[in-house]
Design an enzyme around this catalytic site. Structure first.
Site, mmCIF file in Angstrom:
data_model
loop_
_atom_site.group_PDB
_atom_site.id
_atom_site.type_symbol
_atom_site.label_atom_id
_atom_site.label_comp_id
_atom_site.label_asym_id
_atom_site.label_seq_id
_atom_site.Cartn_x
_atom_site.Cartn_y
_atom_site.Cartn_z
ATOM 1 N N SER A 21 0.837 -1.192 0.000
ATOM 2 C CA SER A 21 0.000 0.000 0.000
ATOM 3 C C SER A 21 0.874 1.246 0.000
ATOM 4 O O SER A 21 1.979 1.239 0.541
ATOM 5 C CB SER A 21 -0.854 -0.036 1.275
ATOM 6 O OG SER A 21 -1.425 1.216 1.531
ATOM 7 N N TYR A 57 -1.766 -0.749 11.035
ATOM 8 C CA TYR A 57 -2.014 -1.371 9.727
ATOM 9 C C TYR A 57 -0.843 -1.091 8.787
ATOM 10 O O TYR A 57 -0.297 -1.996 8.153
ATOM 11 C CB TYR A 57 -3.332 -0.843 9.116
ATOM 12 C CG TYR A 57 -3.442 -1.138 7.633
ATOM 13 C CD1 TYR A 57 -3.676 -2.435 7.187
ATOM 14 C CD2 TYR A 57 -3.284 -0.132 6.681
ATOM 15 C CE1 TYR A 57 -3.739 -2.721 5.834
ATOM 16 C CE2 TYR A 57 -3.354 -0.407 5.328
ATOM 17 C CZ TYR A 57 -3.577 -1.698 4.908
ATOM 18 O OH TYR A 57 -3.637 -1.990 3.568
ATOM 19 N N LYS A 110 2.158 -3.587 6.776
ATOM 20 C CA LYS A 110 2.527 -3.627 5.343
ATOM 21 C C LYS A 110 4.029 -3.458 5.193
ATOM 22 O O LYS A 110 4.665 -4.153 4.411
ATOM 23 C CB LYS A 110 1.773 -2.538 4.560
ATOM 24 C CG LYS A 110 0.288 -2.834 4.398
ATOM 25 C CD LYS A 110 0.055 -3.997 3.460
ATOM 26 C CE LYS A 110 -1.326 -4.603 3.632
ATOM 27 N NZ LYS A 110 -1.564 -5.841 2.932
ATOM 28 N N ASN A 127 -5.366 4.462 -4.154
ATOM 29 C CA ASN A 127 -6.731 4.304 -3.642
ATOM 30 C C ASN A 127 -7.660 3.630 -4.646
ATOM 31 O O ASN A 127 -8.207 4.298 -5.524
ATOM 32 C CB ASN A 127 -7.307 5.668 -3.238
ATOM 33 C CG ASN A 127 -6.620 6.236 -2.014
ATOM 34 O OD1 ASN A 127 -5.408 6.401 -2.002
ATOM 35 N ND2 ASN A 127 -7.383 6.528 -0.976
HETATM 36 P P1 NAD Z 1 -10.900 -6.872 1.648
HETATM 37 O O1 NAD Z 1 -11.077 -6.839 3.119
HETATM 38 O O2 NAD Z 1 -12.083 -6.662 0.790
HETATM 39 O O3 NAD Z 1 -10.216 -8.253 1.214
HETATM 40 C C1 NAD Z 1 -9.304 -8.956 2.038
HETATM 41 C C2 NAD Z 1 -9.818 -10.373 2.166
HETATM 42 O O4 NAD Z 1 -8.902 -11.135 2.945
HETATM 43 C C3 NAD Z 1 -11.181 -10.453 2.859
HETATM 44 O O5 NAD Z 1 -12.057 -11.210 2.051
HETATM 45 C C4 NAD Z 1 -10.895 -11.148 4.185
HETATM 46 O O6 NAD Z 1 -11.959 -11.962 4.598
HETATM 47 C C5 NAD Z 1 -9.644 -11.950 3.845
HETATM 48 N N1 NAD Z 1 -8.749 -12.217 4.973
HETATM 49 C C6 NAD Z 1 -8.289 -11.350 5.912
HETATM 50 N N2 NAD Z 1 -7.466 -11.972 6.740
HETATM 51 C C7 NAD Z 1 -7.383 -13.270 6.337
HETATM 52 C C8 NAD Z 1 -6.685 -14.410 6.807
HETATM 53 N N3 NAD Z 1 -5.905 -14.362 7.881
HETATM 54 N N4 NAD Z 1 -6.829 -15.568 6.132
HETATM 55 C C9 NAD Z 1 -7.627 -15.639 5.046
HETATM 56 N N5 NAD Z 1 -8.327 -14.605 4.563
HETATM 57 C C10 NAD Z 1 -8.194 -13.421 5.204
HETATM 58 O O7 NAD Z 1 -9.743 -5.838 1.294
HETATM 59 P P2 NAD Z 1 -9.225 -5.357 -0.127
HETATM 60 O O8 NAD Z 1 -9.544 -3.927 -0.254
HETATM 61 O O9 NAD Z 1 -9.636 -6.306 -1.185
HETATM 62 O O10 NAD Z 1 -7.664 -5.445 0.132
HETATM 63 C C11 NAD Z 1 -6.881 -6.524 -0.371
HETATM 64 C C12 NAD Z 1 -5.424 -6.285 -0.012
HETATM 65 O O11 NAD Z 1 -5.003 -5.044 -0.577
HETATM 66 C C13 NAD Z 1 -5.147 -6.173 1.476
HETATM 67 O O12 NAD Z 1 -3.905 -6.777 1.731
HETATM 68 C C14 NAD Z 1 -5.073 -4.677 1.718
HETATM 69 O O13 NAD Z 1 -4.259 -4.375 2.817
HETATM 70 C C15 NAD Z 1 -4.431 -4.225 0.422
HETATM 71 N N6 NAD Z 1 -4.718 -2.809 0.092
HETATM 72 C C16 NAD Z 1 -6.001 -2.372 -0.013
HETATM 73 C C17 NAD Z 1 -6.263 -1.047 -0.314
HETATM 74 C C18 NAD Z 1 -7.666 -0.522 -0.385
HETATM 75 O O14 NAD Z 1 -7.840 0.700 -0.314
HETATM 76 N N7 NAD Z 1 -8.685 -1.353 -0.557
HETATM 77 C C19 NAD Z 1 -5.205 -0.170 -0.551
HETATM 78 C C20 NAD Z 1 -3.901 -0.644 -0.454
HETATM 79 C C21 NAD Z 1 -3.671 -1.989 -0.121
HETATM 80 C C1 WQD Z 2 -9.704 9.417 1.186
HETATM 81 C C2 WQD Z 2 -9.915 10.895 1.426
HETATM 82 C C3 WQD Z 2 -10.236 11.497 3.732
HETATM 83 C C4 WQD Z 2 -14.048 9.482 4.256
HETATM 84 C C5 WQD Z 2 -6.951 4.532 3.275
HETATM 85 C C6 WQD Z 2 -5.914 3.834 4.120
HETATM 86 C C7 WQD Z 2 -4.693 3.523 3.314
HETATM 87 C C8 WQD Z 2 -5.057 2.772 2.033
HETATM 88 C C9 WQD Z 2 -6.104 3.483 1.268
HETATM 89 C C10 WQD Z 2 -4.955 0.415 2.378
HETATM 90 C C11 WQD Z 2 -9.165 11.392 2.650
HETATM 91 C C12 WQD Z 2 -11.465 11.795 2.909
HETATM 92 C C13 WQD Z 2 -12.878 9.971 3.718
HETATM 93 C C14 WQD Z 2 -15.088 10.401 4.596
HETATM 94 C C15 WQD Z 2 -13.709 12.199 3.815
HETATM 95 N N1 WQD Z 2 -5.593 1.486 2.298
HETATM 96 N N2 WQD Z 2 -12.712 11.302 3.504
HETATM 97 N N3 WQD Z 2 -14.864 11.729 4.346
HETATM 98 O O1 WQD Z 2 -7.233 7.820 3.846
HETATM 99 O O2 WQD Z 2 -6.336 7.683 1.502
HETATM 100 O O3 WQD Z 2 -6.395 5.719 2.839
HETATM 101 O O4 WQD Z 2 -7.225 3.732 2.122
HETATM 102 O O5 WQD Z 2 -3.783 0.242 2.329
HETATM 103 O O6 WQD Z 2 -3.844 2.769 4.115
HETATM 104 O O7 WQD Z 2 -5.560 4.696 5.187
HETATM 105 O O8 WQD Z 2 -8.553 6.660 2.024
HETATM 106 O O9 WQD Z 2 -10.931 6.580 1.404
HETATM 107 O O10 WQD Z 2 -10.320 6.733 3.853
HETATM 108 O O11 WQD Z 2 -9.954 8.710 2.393
HETATM 109 O O12 WQD Z 2 -13.548 13.406 3.612
HETATM 110 O O13 WQD Z 2 -16.129 10.040 5.115
HETATM 111 O O14 WQD Z 2 -11.289 11.118 1.690
HETATM 112 O O15 WQD Z 2 -9.982 12.500 4.650
HETATM 113 O O16 WQD Z 2 -8.705 12.681 2.340
HETATM 114 P P1 WQD Z 2 -7.119 7.069 2.622
HETATM 115 P P2 WQD Z 2 -10.020 7.105 2.449
#
Ligand code: NAD
Ligand code: WQD
Length: 349
Positions: free
Chosen positions: A131, A156, A160, A186
């Protein structure tokens, strides 16, 4: 025969979309999830979009025996798993602050155990979900992959950073191993069919799910967290990319690994930023949503949210140059797909 790819967290938001793109690219996908943040509907959605056999295992990544069984059963069926995409993790920043031990245990131990079992089965290719949070509040934007890891903004984020280090350490002890680390910015949007999408549990923390639920009347007005930041309109800036673009990046990463591209290099691993390369502010996102859907977003200006990075967007040129990947879909298209998915969700009635 098609190469089999294990997708951990395959019932989750990004994992389910990636499974569909992998199948379209000719891979055979095997899904694994413990449903801690998802449910079986996503598996059914993937199956219906792929229209083929998609094995699913309800297993926790911390369960070594359970993981072992997945690789063994697939092998006995004649499908040697050739690569793993490791999505499975908990991802709520707020929850990680409340329960850091859970996040360390789930995300770090889960990755450690997966690496052990991959090693036992000689599975040499890993794509890891990292991330942009590993960069913290970057000193320079757009941020590139050489930017230092600053102190993690949350437990969190720490997991990572720790998992990235764990993978790199694993590589030094296992010379045949290869890993691509993908640092997502994002992700938003949904599959254009609206058969799969993002299903946050409870009140969403992230902007787009909250915005969609506000428009659908499920939540009150969207709170814009701060308009007094040093940005052109005062609201925070992020790099929002369509989840289908992100899914396709995983296909590119696997193809890159399978063509032995990494073995030409000494390290055995490479990290890539995945984003559009363009930042959008919260207020710009609201405007874009209103323009593309013709609907009004009810919102009010609220206090800053603690821990928010002011402005971050990606320099994603490494992914373009080396993986041949770049985003194709616009912010408007992503928002429109998020909205289409929201309208189809049961809680949107
Ligand atoms: P999500 O929660 O929708 O998907 C993650 C899945 O992993 C879920 O279905 C959950 O049930 C499963 N899971 C969690 N822990 C587990 C375990 N110990 N064993 C088996 N299954 C498990 O989240 P997502 O948005 O699809 O994110 C996927 C990956 O991408 C994650 O590693 C997250 O940290 C990373 N990521 C997400 C974002 C985002 O904004 N969505 C941004 C950057 C990185
Ligand atoms: C986006 C923008 C908020 C909600 C998170 C995790 C990061 C990564 C991506 C996994 C920000 C604003 C939000 C609301 C708002 N995930 N906001 N009102 O903060 O970039 O990151 O997701 O790795 O680790 O921290 O994403 O969607 O929460 O926020 O104004 O109700 O929207 O302040 O500027 P963020 P977000």
């Amino acid at each position: 025969m098609k190469s089999s790819i294990l997708v951990t967290g395959g019932a989750g938001y990004i994992g389910s979309h990636t499974a569909v793109s992998l199948a379209k690219a000719g891979f055979r996908v095997v899904l694994l999830d413990n449903f801690s943040n998802s449910d079986f509907q996503a598996v059914q959605g993937v199956r219906s979009l792929i229209n083929a056999e998609v094995p699913f295992y309800e297993v926790d990544c911390r369960d070594t025996d359970g993981l072992f069984d997945v690789f063994r059963i697939e092998k006995e069926k004649g499908h040697v798993i050739k690569g793993v995409i490791h999505f499975a993790a908990l991802k709520s920043v707020g929850e990680s602050v409340e329960n850091p031990e859970l996040y360390k245990d789930n995300n770090i131990l889960g990755t450690e155990r997966l690496l052990e079992v991959m090693r036992a089965f000689d599975v040499e290719n890993l794509v890891f979900s990292s991330s942009c949070t590993v960069y913290g509040e970057p000193e320079v934007v757009p941020v590139d992959e050489n930017a230092p890891f600053l102190e993690a903004e949350s437990p969190y984020g720490f997991t990572k950073q720790a998992c990235e280090r764990l993978i790199v350490n694993h590589l030094t002890r296992n010379p045949k191993f290869n890993a691509v680390i993908l640092r997502y910015f994002n992700p938003i949007g949904a599959h254009p069919s609206a058969v799969i999408g993002e299903s946050p549990r409870g009140v969403p923390n992230n902007l787009i799910p909250y915005l969609c639920q506000s428009v659908a009347g499920i939540r009150g007005a969207l709170h814009v967290f701060g308009t007094d930041y040093p940005t052109p309109d005062g609201s925070c800036i992020r790099d929002y990319l369509h989840v289908m673009d992100l899914a396709e990046a995983h296909v590119a990463a696997l193809e890159f690994l399978f063509k032995d591209k990494l073995r030409d290099k000494d390290t055995g691993w490479r990290a890539y930023n995945l984003g559009t390369g363009k930042g959008a502010s919260v207020l710009e996102v609201i405007q874009a949503f209103e323009k593309v859907t013709g609907l009004e977003v009810p919102y009010s200006i609220a206090e800053r949210r603690e821990g928010d990075v002011v402005a971050i967007w990606a320099n994603a040129s490494r992914a373009k140059d080396e993986l041949g990947w770049q985003t194709k879909r616009s912010l408007e298209e992503a928002l429109n797909d998020s909205w289409r998915w929201q309208k189809k969700r049961p809680d949107s009635q």
